[in-house]
Design a protein around this motif. Structure first.
Motif, PDB file in Angstrom:
ATOM      1  N   LYS A 120      98.305  80.920  -2.168  1.00 36.84           N
ATOM      2  CA  LYS A 120      96.769  79.811  -2.581  1.00 36.84           C
ATOM      3  C   LYS A 120      95.749  79.954  -1.235  1.00 36.84           C
ATOM      4  O   LYS A 120      96.236  79.597   0.033  1.00 36.84           O
ATOM      5  N   GLY A 121      94.526  81.066  -1.353  1.00 33.33           N
ATOM      6  CA  GLY A 121      93.497  81.514  -0.350  1.00 33.33           C
ATOM      7  C   GLY A 121      93.789  82.138   0.075  1.00 33.33           C
ATOM      8  O   GLY A 121      92.983  82.603   0.672  1.00 33.33           O
ATOM      9  N   ARG A 122      94.977  83.255   0.305  1.00 34.21           N
ATOM     10  CA  ARG A 122      95.292  84.087   0.971  1.00 34.21           C
ATOM     11  C   ARG A 122      94.760  85.567   0.822  1.00 34.21           C
ATOM     12  O   ARG A 122      94.392  85.469  -0.285  1.00 34.21           O
ATOM     13  N   LEU A 123      93.547  86.164   2.033  1.00 36.92           N
ATOM     14  CA  LEU A 123      92.924  87.446   1.394  1.00 36.92           C
ATOM     15  C   LEU A 123      93.975  88.473   0.879  1.00 36.92           C
ATOM     16  O   LEU A 123      94.561  88.923   2.018  1.00 36.92           O
TER      17      LEU A 123
ATOM     18  N   ASP B 176      94.624  89.122   5.753  1.00 36.87           N
ATOM     19  CA  ASP B 176      94.638  88.185   6.878  1.00 36.87           C
ATOM     20  C   ASP B 176      96.082  87.268   7.300  1.00 36.87           C
ATOM     21  O   ASP B 176      96.871  87.571   7.638  1.00 36.87           O
ATOM     22  N   ARG B 177      95.293  86.090   8.250  1.00 40.65           N
ATOM     23  CA  ARG B 177      96.831  85.848   9.113  1.00 40.65           C
ATOM     24  C   ARG B 177      97.138  85.054   8.107  1.00 40.65           C
ATOM     25  O   ARG B 177      96.245  83.850   7.285  1.00 40.65           O
ATOM     26  N   GLY B 178      98.695  84.662   8.488  1.00 38.62           N
ATOM     27  CA  GLY B 178      99.328  83.868   7.677  1.00 38.62           C
ATOM     28  C   GLY B 178      98.953  82.016   7.739  1.00 38.62           C
ATOM     29  O   GLY B 178      98.468  82.320   9.057  1.00 38.62           O
ATOM     30  N   PRO B 179     100.221  80.854   7.947  1.00 37.86           N
ATOM     31  CA  PRO B 179      99.489  80.251   7.695  1.00 37.86           C
ATOM     32  C   PRO B 179     100.331  79.994   9.572  1.00 37.86           C
ATOM     33  O   PRO B 179      99.891  78.750  10.055  1.00 37.86           O
ATOM     34  N   GLU B 180     101.523  80.508  10.227  1.00 35.54           N
ATOM     35  CA  GLU B 180     101.638  80.661  11.040  1.00 35.54           C
ATOM     36  C   GLU B 180     100.947  81.342  11.975  1.00 35.54           C
ATOM     37  O   GLU B 180     100.515  81.420  13.558  1.00 35.54           O
ATOM     38  N   GLY B 181      99.474  81.786  12.192  1.00 39.66           N
ATOM     39  CA  GLY B 181      98.455  82.112  13.182  1.00 39.66           C
ATOM     40  C   GLY B 181      99.064  83.860  13.126  1.00 39.66           C
ATOM     41  O   GLY B 181      98.395  84.446  14.450  1.00 39.66           O
ATOM     42  N   GLN B 182     100.183  83.902  12.431  1.00 44.69           N
ATOM     43  CA  GLN B 182     100.651  85.622  12.742  1.00 44.69           C
ATOM     44  C   GLN B 182      99.705  86.360  11.909  1.00 44.69           C
ATOM     45  O   GLN B 182      99.456  86.362  10.939  1.00 44.69           O
ATOM     46  N   GLN B 183      99.844  87.911  12.338  1.00 44.70           N
ATOM     47  CA  GLN B 183      98.924  88.857  11.192  1.00 44.70           C
ATOM     48  C   GLN B 183      99.347  89.422  10.123  1.00 44.70           C
ATOM     49  O   GLN B 183     101.086  90.103  10.676  1.00 44.70           O
ATOM     50  N   GLN B 184      99.534  89.413   9.112  1.00 48.24           N
ATOM     51  CA  GLN B 184      99.956  90.184   8.397  1.00 48.24           C
ATOM     52  C   GLN B 184      99.576  91.097   7.363  1.00 48.24           C
ATOM     53  O   GLN B 184      99.476  91.033   6.344  1.00 48.24           O
TER      54      GLN B 184
END
Length: 158
Positions: free
Chosen positions: A67-70, A104-112
């Protein structure tokens, strides 16, 4: 004939992963997509579009998108109908995704930024992109901002 839909929006909830009787994975989610124009009062309007993803992509979507991910979805529009419990025919419009990209970036701050894809995370925290026909992020000529394309006005068709 052409039936092609390209959408960019945010997930309104976590994807729902199910399996058919034959064991094929299918995930569904809703993408909130803003319209280009604002309403009459100047407020932004949003469409909520149902997305269906099949097979390995469905498993990867349910694992990495929340939820909320681009996300960007490339697929086709499908209209199906069924009879509800009251016996009335119901028509449903949905996009059957061929490619889903995490924008966008995942919860660990890694680019997805990845096409599908699937498998376990590889170096850099991105899902592997060696499945399916979607080009990987590493192969994207527009991913590197340092590259420029030299086009003269004589090359333009208009």
């Amino acid at each position: 004939m052409l039936n092609r839909v390209i959408l960019i929006g945010r997930l309104t909830q976590d994807p729902e992963l199910r399996y058919t009787n034959s064991g094929t994975a299918v995930a569904s989610f809703t993408l909130a997509v803003d319209r280009m124009r604002s309403g009459q009062s100047g407020e932004r309007q949003t469409d909520f579009i149902n997305i269906v993803v099949w097979q390995k992509q469905a498993e990867i979507v349910s694992q990495y998108l929340h939820k909320g991910r681009l996300a960007a979805v490339d697929g086709r529009l499908q209209i199906r109908s069924y009879d509800n419990r009251e016996g009335q025919k119901v028509r449903v419009a949905e996009v059957v995704a061929e490619t889903v990209r995490f924008l966008d970036r995942g919860p660990e701050g890694q680019q997805q930024n990845s096409g599908f894809g699937g498998g376990q995370p590889s170096t850099g925290g991105r899902p592997r992109t060696d499945y399916g026909s979607a080009p990987s992020f590493e192969d994207d000529p527009f991913a590197d901002d340092s590259q420029t394309i030299d086009i003269s006005e004589d090359d333009l068709p208009f």
